[in-house]
Write an enzyme that holds these catalytic residues in place. Sequence first.
Site, PDB file in Angstrom:
ATOM      1  N   GLY A  33       0.819  -1.196   0.000  1.00  0.00           N
ATOM      2  CA  GLY A  33       0.000   0.000   0.000  1.00  0.00           C
ATOM      3  C   GLY A  33       0.852   1.243   0.000  1.00  0.00           C
ATOM      4  O   GLY A  33       2.072   1.200  -0.162  1.00  0.00           O
ATOM      5  N   GLY A  34       0.187   2.395   0.221  1.00  0.00           N
ATOM      6  CA  GLY A  34       0.889   3.655   0.147  1.00  0.00           C
ATOM      7  C   GLY A  34       1.882   3.870   1.259  1.00  0.00           C
ATOM      8  O   GLY A  34       2.893   4.536   1.075  1.00  0.00           O
ATOM      9  N   ALA A  36       2.742   1.176   3.693  1.00  0.00           N
ATOM     10  CA  ALA A  36       3.326  -0.043   4.245  1.00  0.00           C
ATOM     11  C   ALA A  36       3.090  -1.215   3.308  1.00  0.00           C
ATOM     12  O   ALA A  36       2.264  -1.154   2.403  1.00  0.00           O
ATOM     13  CB  ALA A  36       2.734  -0.348   5.621  1.00  0.00           C
ATOM     14  N   VAL A  38       2.587  -5.635   3.429  1.00  0.00           N
ATOM     15  CA  VAL A  38       2.192  -6.726   4.316  1.00  0.00           C
ATOM     16  C   VAL A  38       2.877  -8.006   3.856  1.00  0.00           C
ATOM     17  O   VAL A  38       2.890  -8.329   2.662  1.00  0.00           O
ATOM     18  CB  VAL A  38       0.664  -6.916   4.325  1.00  0.00           C
ATOM     19  CG1 VAL A  38       0.283  -8.086   5.230  1.00  0.00           C
ATOM     20  CG2 VAL A  38      -0.018  -5.644   4.796  1.00  0.00           C
ATOM     21  N   ASP A 147     -11.208   4.958   6.921  1.00  0.00           N
ATOM     22  CA  ASP A 147     -10.743   4.499   5.604  1.00  0.00           C
ATOM     23  C   ASP A 147     -11.515   3.251   5.186  1.00  0.00           C
ATOM     24  O   ASP A 147     -10.923   2.258   4.784  1.00  0.00           O
ATOM     25  CB  ASP A 147      -9.247   4.232   5.636  1.00  0.00           C
ATOM     26  CG  ASP A 147      -8.637   4.176   4.235  1.00  0.00           C
ATOM     27  OD1 ASP A 147      -9.282   4.674   3.290  1.00  0.00           O
ATOM     28  OD2 ASP A 147      -7.540   3.626   4.068  1.00  0.00           O
TER      29      ASP A 147
END
Length: 659
Positions: A33-34, A36, A38, A147
């Site tokens: 993601g922006g 972090a 996973v 979010d």
Amino acid sequence: MQPDRHAAGGASDPMTGRLLDGRYRVGSRIARGGMASVYEATDLRLDRTVAVKIMHPGMGDDAEFAARFVREARAAARLSHPNVVAVYDQGDDDGTVFLAMELIDGHTLRDVIRKESPIPPGRALALLEPILSALASAHRAGLIHRDVKPENVLIADDGRIKVADFGLARAVSADTQHTATGGVLIGTVSYLAPELVVDGRADARADVYAAGVLLFEMLTGTKPHEGESPIQVAYKHVHEDVPAPSSVVPGIPAYVDALVARATARDKELRPSDAGVLLHQVHRVSHALAEGVVDDADLTADLTPLRMRFEAAEAPGPDDTAPEPFGSDVVPAYVPPPPGEVTTPLRTLPRPAAAPPATRPPRRSRKGLVLLLVLLLLVVGGGVGAWWFLDGRYTNTPGVLGLTKAAATEKLDDAGLDAAFGEEAYSETVPAGRVVATDPEPGAKVVDGGTVTVTISLGKERYDVPKLAGKTVDQAQDALTATHLAYGESVERWSDDVAEGVVIRTDPKAGTTLRPDTPVDLVVSKGPRPVNVRDWTGKDADAAMAWADKHGLNGRIASQEYSDDVAEGDVISQDPTGGSTLHHGDDISFVVSQGPPLVEVPNVRAQGVDAATKTLEALGFHVTTEKAAGYLGLGFVFSQDPGSGQSVPRGSTITLSII
């Protein structure tokens, strides 16, 4: 955060194979993601597979951003709900900030929308229900997600639905309603509530708005607002209503349109107060769909925001093509509206026509009088109908805040309304067992005979510090999370009685009643204090053994030896030597002196005194002489003490009697 199971998560990814915090062995990357990425990882301590969310390199240098990332763990760890992705741990490994979370094998709601949309209303609401249940749990805990989007809704292979990424969640309190992250908008623009766009302020109703957009997208397969840039999309959220799903997919019931309109009202005061209230409304709509109801005017009107009901009543119908009964030469006639309504021209009256030249007095037309009366009846009837539709069939929700459950039920019953009881909620101001909120709110309009959802107070939310002595730090942290308290910090102390890594006590102590999320510190054992070894050489061996026992050491006599220099019973040597450091349970051994070695006394009787003395001194004895009784002056040994054949320590004194 986008799935990335086949992206560069192998040897080219520097994180793969790394051991974080001495505990988490990082595997392949599964999403990015922006802020972090996973990774799948193995928790070596508990031998389980987890998901580890790792902040991108360099972003941890921003203290404010890192603090928000850390808050994700503390916010999400507070939530214990089957539809919330569990957060297990948070750490910082040499600048690498990470979260350890529950690993969900499956796909996201975005995948479902992409493959199945437009989704039938019944299925769409079934997907939305667990999402709202998770958000309702968060709202009851004083948290907002901020979010909500399809990418953050995970669907496991076994069908379980989980809401993830509370990284933007923020505790809500009366004195902290300010712009998130210093005024920077956080969230995905397609799902942002108008108030977040305008001033960054948000409460639970921002999540309600995002859930409504989510429902629209499932029903239609499209987003309600599109634009060439995020700014254009945000502008539409503020200035344009979310369209009715049926305008995109014909055939969707009007009460489903009304549900979407209620959840996505631009004025947050017209939305459900939180996800729990929206969930109740979803249940009503789901029930109607399950019963096969095509149209339910009362349900539609009850769900439609009040402003939109007024607009619908005032707007001319699209199919109203009937000509005016008196042609086009008409003038407006004002009809007073019911109290509180908007003044609107409802009908028109004919313009007076020019009178023809009369050769005799004009004759009154009965037809005109009849038409006039019909017109007046229509106007009055229309006014009454409009009043009934817009106001007459509604009643105001009575105020029942602070009343007991029975008293609130009675008051609502007296007002002709049904009482439904939602999930109870904690309150700092309303005592337990009394009404803390209603939906609709007091004074709001509700259809006669409709339902008012009542929330009963659980009283102040308080939790007792659990007894954690004897647990490991991990067990204690899990217990605090389960009790809705926060883990503060670990303070290490030496202890001769508690094993290393085990909790000795808590601060505040067990049984103390605290507000939720109050930090609790753990006093953790470092094990027994290290022992500085004394030098016992030349000292009493019994005293040395007593000292070893007092300090938890395993003292033992390794051997006993003769010594010309160390007195019997004293320590000749020790292992380890003085000045060393030992720990509880370690061994220490001593070599103890038996004194000088024993020597057999030879027989020197009848020998000359000089020869006898020489023989005894050669064996290490000291020699003294004395005159025997009846001394004759011959200079020979008459007797000796000790006598011959006895064994005595080297250095002993032998006394010779001389005749």
